[in-house]
Design a protein around this motif. Structure first.
Motif, PDB file in Angstrom:
ATOM      1  N   PHE A 123      79.139  43.525  30.312  1.00 32.91           N
ATOM      2  CA  PHE A 123      80.517  43.997  30.353  1.00 32.91           C
ATOM      3  C   PHE A 123      80.836  44.507  31.748  1.00 32.91           C
ATOM      4  CE2 PHE A 123      78.307  47.943  29.306  1.00 32.91           C
ATOM      5  CZ  PHE A 123      79.039  48.943  29.938  1.00 32.91           C
ATOM      6  N   ALA A 124      82.120  44.699  32.019  1.00 29.13           N
ATOM      7  CA  ALA A 124      82.572  45.118  33.347  1.00 29.13           C
ATOM      8  C   ALA A 124      83.374  46.392  33.246  1.00 29.13           C
ATOM      9  CB  ALA A 124      83.415  44.019  33.993  1.00 29.13           C
ATOM     10  N   SER A 125      83.280  47.199  34.298  1.00 27.67           N
ATOM     11  CA  SER A 125      84.074  48.418  34.391  1.00 27.67           C
ATOM     12  C   SER A 125      84.274  48.738  35.864  1.00 27.67           C
ATOM     13  CB  SER A 125      83.362  49.574  33.681  1.00 27.67           C
ATOM     14  OG  SER A 125      84.170  50.740  33.675  1.00 27.67           O
ATOM     15  N   ASP A 126      85.394  49.372  36.190  1.00 27.25           N
ATOM     16  CA  ASP A 126      85.647  49.797  37.562  1.00 27.25           C
ATOM     17  C   ASP A 126      85.988  51.280  37.563  1.00 27.25           C
ATOM     18  OD1 ASP A 126      88.196  49.778  36.489  1.00 27.25           O
ATOM     19  OD2 ASP A 126      89.136  48.954  38.257  1.00 27.25           O
ATOM     20  N   VAL A 127      86.242  51.830  38.741  1.00 28.67           N
ATOM     21  CA  VAL A 127      86.550  53.250  38.874  1.00 28.67           C
ATOM     22  C   VAL A 127      87.989  53.409  39.336  1.00 28.67           C
ATOM     23  CG1 VAL A 127      86.006  55.399  40.080  1.00 28.67           C
ATOM     24  CG2 VAL A 127      84.159  53.858  39.389  1.00 28.67           C
ATOM     25  N   GLY A 128      88.782  54.134  38.567  1.00 29.05           N
ATOM     26  CA  GLY A 128      90.128  54.505  38.988  1.00 29.05           C
ATOM     27  C   GLY A 128      91.084  53.356  39.214  1.00 29.05           C
ATOM     28  N   GLY A 129      90.863  52.235  38.534  1.00 28.54           N
ATOM     29  CA  GLY A 129      91.766  51.098  38.692  1.00 28.54           C
ATOM     30  C   GLY A 129      91.585  50.329  39.978  1.00 28.54           C
ATOM     31  N   SER A 130      90.447  50.493  40.657  1.00 28.90           N
ATOM     32  CA  SER A 130      90.226  49.839  41.959  1.00 28.90           C
ATOM     33  C   SER A 130      90.039  48.336  41.834  1.00 28.90           C
ATOM     34  CB  SER A 130      88.994  50.441  42.632  1.00 28.90           C
ATOM     35  OG  SER A 130      87.813  50.124  41.898  1.00 28.90           O
ATOM     36  N   GLU A 131      89.653  47.851  40.636  1.00 26.17           N
ATOM     37  CA  GLU A 131      89.334  46.458  40.362  1.00 26.17           C
ATOM     38  C   GLU A 131      88.089  45.993  41.103  1.00 26.17           C
ATOM     39  OE1 GLU A 131      92.630  43.709  40.296  1.00 26.17           O
ATOM     40  OE2 GLU A 131      93.995  45.235  39.539  1.00 26.17           O
ATOM     41  N   ASN A 596      95.298  53.823  43.679  1.00 25.38           N
ATOM     42  CA  ASN A 596      94.148  52.955  43.945  1.00 25.38           C
ATOM     43  C   ASN A 596      94.468  51.477  43.778  1.00 25.38           C
ATOM     44  OD1 ASN A 596      92.605  55.325  44.264  1.00 25.38           O
ATOM     45  ND2 ASN A 596      92.236  55.420  42.058  1.00 25.38           N
ATOM     46  N   ASP A 597      95.730  51.130  43.765  1.00 28.68           N
ATOM     47  CA  ASP A 597      96.165  49.755  43.509  1.00 28.68           C
ATOM     48  C   ASP A 597      95.636  48.810  44.592  1.00 28.68           C
ATOM     49  OD1 ASP A 597      97.525  47.386  42.945  1.00 28.68           O
ATOM     50  OD2 ASP A 597      99.347  48.438  42.353  1.00 28.68           O
ATOM     51  N   PRO A 598      94.769  47.840  44.239  1.00 21.59           N
ATOM     52  CA  PRO A 598      94.272  46.903  45.239  1.00 21.59           C
ATOM     53  C   PRO A 598      95.201  45.714  45.467  1.00 21.59           C
ATOM     54  CG  PRO A 598      93.222  46.448  43.157  1.00 21.59           C
ATOM     55  CD  PRO A 598      94.152  47.620  42.916  1.00 21.59           C
ATOM     56  N   ARG A 599      96.161  45.545  44.596  1.00 16.85           N
ATOM     57  CA  ARG A 599      97.073  44.398  44.679  1.00 16.85           C
ATOM     58  C   ARG A 599      98.319  44.769  45.481  1.00 16.85           C
ATOM     59  NH1 ARG A 599      96.657  41.405  38.779  1.00 16.85           N
ATOM     60  NH2 ARG A 599      94.529  42.074  38.270  1.00 16.85           N
ATOM     61  N   VAL A 600      99.138  45.646  44.914  1.00 12.95           N
ATOM     62  CA  VAL A 600     100.312  46.155  45.628  1.00 12.95           C
ATOM     63  C   VAL A 600      99.942  47.539  46.144  1.00 12.95           C
ATOM     64  CG1 VAL A 600     102.742  46.763  45.485  1.00 12.95           C
ATOM     65  CG2 VAL A 600     101.871  44.826  44.158  1.00 12.95           C
ATOM     66  N   ILE A 622     106.677  58.945  40.469  1.00 14.30           N
ATOM     67  CA  ILE A 622     105.478  59.342  39.735  1.00 14.30           C
ATOM     68  C   ILE A 622     104.284  58.634  40.363  1.00 14.30           C
ATOM     69  CG2 ILE A 622     104.352  59.439  37.478  1.00 14.30           C
ATOM     70  CD1 ILE A 622     107.223  58.977  36.291  1.00 14.30           C
ATOM     71  N   VAL A 623     103.282  59.396  40.743  1.00 17.76           N
ATOM     72  CA  VAL A 623     102.092  58.855  41.398  1.00 17.76           C
ATOM     73  C   VAL A 623     100.863  59.244  40.583  1.00 17.76           C
ATOM     74  CG1 VAL A 623     100.814  58.683  43.558  1.00 17.76           C
ATOM     75  CG2 VAL A 623     103.239  59.262  43.613  1.00 17.76           C
ATOM     76  N   ALA A 624     100.003  58.262  40.286  1.00 15.18           N
ATOM     77  CA  ALA A 624      98.768  58.526  39.543  1.00 15.18           C
ATOM     78  C   ALA A 624      97.573  58.385  40.480  1.00 15.18           C
ATOM     79  CB  ALA A 624      98.632  57.565  38.368  1.00 15.18           C
ATOM     80  N   ALA A 625      96.799  59.458  40.629  1.00 17.70           N
ATOM     81  CA  ALA A 625      95.669  59.443  41.557  1.00 17.70           C
ATOM     82  C   ALA A 625      94.490  58.637  41.039  1.00 17.70           C
ATOM     83  CB  ALA A 625      95.222  60.878  41.849  1.00 17.70           C
ATOM     84  N   ASP A 626      94.427  58.385  39.725  1.00 14.90           N
ATOM     85  CA  ASP A 626      93.272  57.699  39.144  1.00 14.90           C
ATOM     86  C   ASP A 626      93.667  56.379  38.479  1.00 14.90           C
ATOM     87  OD1 ASP A 626      94.702  58.790  37.094  1.00 14.90           O
ATOM     88  OD2 ASP A 626      93.034  59.844  36.151  1.00 14.90           O
ATOM     89  N   GLU A 627      94.727  55.756  38.973  1.00 16.08           N
ATOM     90  CA  GLU A 627      95.148  54.459  38.440  1.00 16.08           C
ATOM     91  C   GLU A 627      95.252  53.440  39.564  1.00 16.08           C
ATOM     92  OE1 GLU A 627      95.490  53.659  35.354  1.00 16.08           O
ATOM     93  OE2 GLU A 627      96.232  55.350  34.172  1.00 16.08           O
ATOM     94  N   GLY A 628      95.206  52.179  39.173  1.00 16.17           N
ATOM     95  CA  GLY A 628      95.380  51.091  40.112  1.00 16.17           C
ATOM     96  C   GLY A 628      96.657  50.328  39.812  1.00 16.17           C
ATOM     97  N   HIS A 629      96.529  49.027  39.539  1.00 19.70           N
ATOM     98  CA  HIS A 629      97.687  48.173  39.298  1.00 19.70           C
ATOM     99  C   HIS A 629      98.037  48.219  37.814  1.00 19.70           C
ATOM    100  CE1 HIS A 629     100.436  45.152  40.834  1.00 19.70           C
ATOM    101  NE2 HIS A 629     100.190  44.388  39.786  1.00 19.70           N
TER     102      HIS A 629
END
Length: 657
Positions: A123-131, A596-600, A622-629
């Motif tokens: 299985f796969a997992s990342d940290v904070g939405g970094s992908e 942490n959005d790696p896309r946008v 609204i800004v989330a410090a622990d989310e990505g895309h």
């Protein structure tokens, strides 16, 4: 509390130069009120209305489950019982969900080996939405999860061999940009199978005998190349003409490894399943009778059955095709919706999948191949909402500004989620991302809330560039035609004006990612026709977006949006950027961004917020410090949509603060 992040943003702006920097600095002059709520930073947002929040919570409590494959005789599903999605095992249809993973980060991607006696799964997992997905091995006997990868790079797209003795995947481990292919045996060390200088390499399949890999190199949705890699000699050969640009979806080896099945728009407008004889190079179309895209397929272990998912005007249709006879088998009636995640059991007696519909949250289902009976493995909780009360969208088309290839007025497909009663109802135009995606009638909790509780009709257009309507339609927004898709929104506003049950004076626009760009661009082009806009992690300037998106995906996006290094294209991208046309925006905006959005990258929202404030335009940020895309944590999702409900109530429904 000091506005630390705002100070950091302004300091960075002061170090830059030019007109945009001047506008952004003006926006720094008066920082708005803000609130820190856990990992969320909230700037300028209104206070929630208790009655609205209580009504919304019922919709937010709706749960879903996604089928991830067969784990011996059980179904492996991803579902959420708390803050995060985790992996669960279901031993029998509608049985108890046994939670397997308990990590501090979401775990929703999994690949069980296709064997009857699996000892575990990847299985796969990342940290904070970094992908930057890491791979783990979950051991069924001990319940332990072991990290398999380096903890930093990106690993994805796992594909198992039929024997379960080998799996392969893509990774950026070598240099952070290039997509290489690694292979590995359970319990063994990884081995480099292919090093590339490109992006977009995926493992499609492993041949019987475990000595060849079927690979694809994705350039764009309309340009993919198919290759075969020898694991013994290391030779890589192209399987199709590399001078022809075609879109390819799934690809799988035949049971004997002598042929390859692949879905492609080769020779037509829509994707058909085709068979390639590896010895002769002969290609034969197997699904000519289906006039829509075959968006996914799976081959039964014995090679005698092909399972197909057909995308028919946005709705999924499941079909079973016998091989080599190509006879369609009768199937039970399925709920209306969208099907994904096809997987045969190791014995080939069951076909599992996820189904989500407007009245059905995502759940795991299977079809018994011997009895052709439909079985439901999960029945997700509905939060007290009656399924029959949920609105089913109406498909329709509207005329747009130009002519189609047949000389008649081009028509744009769309879905309407209509509020009850005669109206006239306010409208939210919900624009999908991608851009090569498609709005489809899945379960959408916030859409259902807007319709049922706020009396808003939601219209979801599949503007030009959307998938599912042929490759010509798919390419209509490429390159310098980018703003033609925005003109489709203008045509939709014309259509709304002609509907007696809709209030053309109260229309807002909402979208995420590329849909966020479309929301911003629509606010630029139609300031006197749109009351407000919602931009979820959207692109505000294609130049800064392309320069800031992660290196491993930058070239893929250049194929769609144009190469910002080309002076002519760069000038065009700067000209159409919503960031550079803020003076044309009149209505308020709500903007959400994961840091942490790696896309946008987060800078796309940051610079847009500052520029809007410099012009005096109200912005809820609204800004989330622990989310990505996106929004993978329930607390993030719940707050963002609660704030969006308040925003629309104030600026679209004219309710007092």
């Amino acid at each position: 509390m000091r506005n630390i992040r705002g100070f950091e943003r302004c300091a960075a702006i002061r170090r830059s130069a030019g007109l945009i920097a001047a506008l952004l600095l003006a926006g720094c002059a008066a920082q708005p009120s803000h609130e820190q709520r856990g990992s969320l930073r909230i700037e300028g947002a209104g206070q929630p209305n208790a009655q609205r929040q209580a009504a919304l919570k019922a919709y937010q409590d709706v749960r879903g489950a996604r089928f991830r494959g067969w784990l011996n005789e059980s179904a492996l599903v991803a579902t959420r019982f708390g803050e995060l999605t985790q992996l669960h095992r279901v031993a029998r249809p509608l049985g108890m969900r046994e939670q397997l993973t308990f990590g501090a980060q979401p775990a929703s991607l999994a690949w069980p080996p296709p064997v009857a006696d699996a000892q575990g799964f990847v299985f796969a997992s990342d940290v904070g939405g970094s992908e930057n997905y890491q791979l783990f091995w979950f051991d069924l006997a001990s319940g332990a999860a072991t990290l398999l990868t380096n903890g930093r790079s990106r690993y994805t797209g796992v594909r198992w061999s039929r024997s379960g003795a080998l799996y392969a995947y893509s990774t950026t481990e070598r240099n952070g940009r290039s997509w290489d292919i690694h292979v590995r045996a359970p319990g063994g060390a990884p081995r480099v199978a292919l090093e590339t200088d490109d992006v977009g390499w995926y493992v499609q399949d492993i041949a019987p005998g475990d000595e060849r890999l079927l690979l694809s190199r994705y350039v764009s949705i309309g340009e993919t190349y198919l290759y075969e890699l020898s694991l013994t000699g290391g030779g890589l050969r192209a399987l199709l003409d590399t001078h022809s640009k075609i879109g390819i979806g799934d690809a799988r080896y035949a049971r004997d490894g002598a042929a390859v099945y692949f879905s492609s728009d080769l020779g037509g407008e829509f994707r058909r399943v085709q068979r390639l004889d590896l010895a002769t190079g002969r290609i034969e179309a197997l699904t000519d009778a289906i006039p829509w895209d075959v968006e996914a397929f799976a081959v039964a272990p014995d090679g005698g059955t092909l399972a197909l998912v057909v995308n028919e005007r946005g709705l999924s249709r499941l079909a079973l095709l016998t091989l080599p006879e190509r006879r369609l088998l009768a199937l039970p009636e399925l709920p209306v919706g969208v099907i994904s995640g096809l997987a045969f059991s190791s014995a080939g007696d069951r076909l599992g999948f996820t189904l989500s519909g407007p009245q059905t949250p995502s759940d795991a289902f299977s079809v018994d191949l011997s009895t052709r009976k439909l079985r439901r493995w999960t029945r997700s909780e509905m939060g007290g909402i009656e399924a029959d009360s949920l609105v089913v969208p109406e498909p329709f088309e509207f005329d747009t500004f130009d002519l189609g290839r047949d000389g008649s007025v081009r028509r744009v497909p769309a879905f309407a989620y209509r509020a009850a009663g005669p109206g006239p109802h306010p409208v939210v135009i919900n624009i999908h991302g991608g851009p090569e995606s498609q709005h489809r009638p899945r379960f959408r909790h916030f859409t259902q809330y807007l319709v049922a509780e706020l009396g808003i009709t939601v219209i979801a257009p599949n503007v030009r560039g959307s998938f599912g309507y042929g490759k010509h339609y798919l390419g209509l927004d490429d390159g310098f035609a980018r703003e033609d898709s925005v003109r489709d929104i203008g045509a939709l506003l014309d259509w709304i004006a002609g509907q007696e049950d809709l209030d053309v004076q109260r229309v807002a626009v909402l979208g995420g990612s590329y849909g966020g760009y479309m929301s911003l661009a629509s606010m630029v082009h139609y300031p006197d026709r749109l009351r407000a806009g919602v931009d979820l992690f959207g692109i505000s300037n294609f130049v800064t977006f392309l320069e800031g998106t992660k290196a491993y995906r930058r070239d893929l996006r250049r194929r769609e949006y144009g190469d910002e290094r080309d002076p002519e294209m760069r000038s065009f991208q700067e000209r159409i950027a919503p960031l550079n046309q803020v003076d044309r925006i009149a209505g308020p905006l709500l903007i959400y961004q994961g840091l942490n959005d790696p896309r946008v990258p987060a800078g796309e929202s940051e610079q847009m917020v500052a520029a809007l404030r410099a012009r005096g335009i109200p912005v809820w940020y609204i800004v989330a410090a622990d989310e990505g895309h996106g929004m993978r944590r329930r607390s993030t999702r719940d707050y963002v949509y609660s704030a969006t409900a308040e925003f629309l109530a104030r600026y679209l429904l004219d309710e007092p603060e």
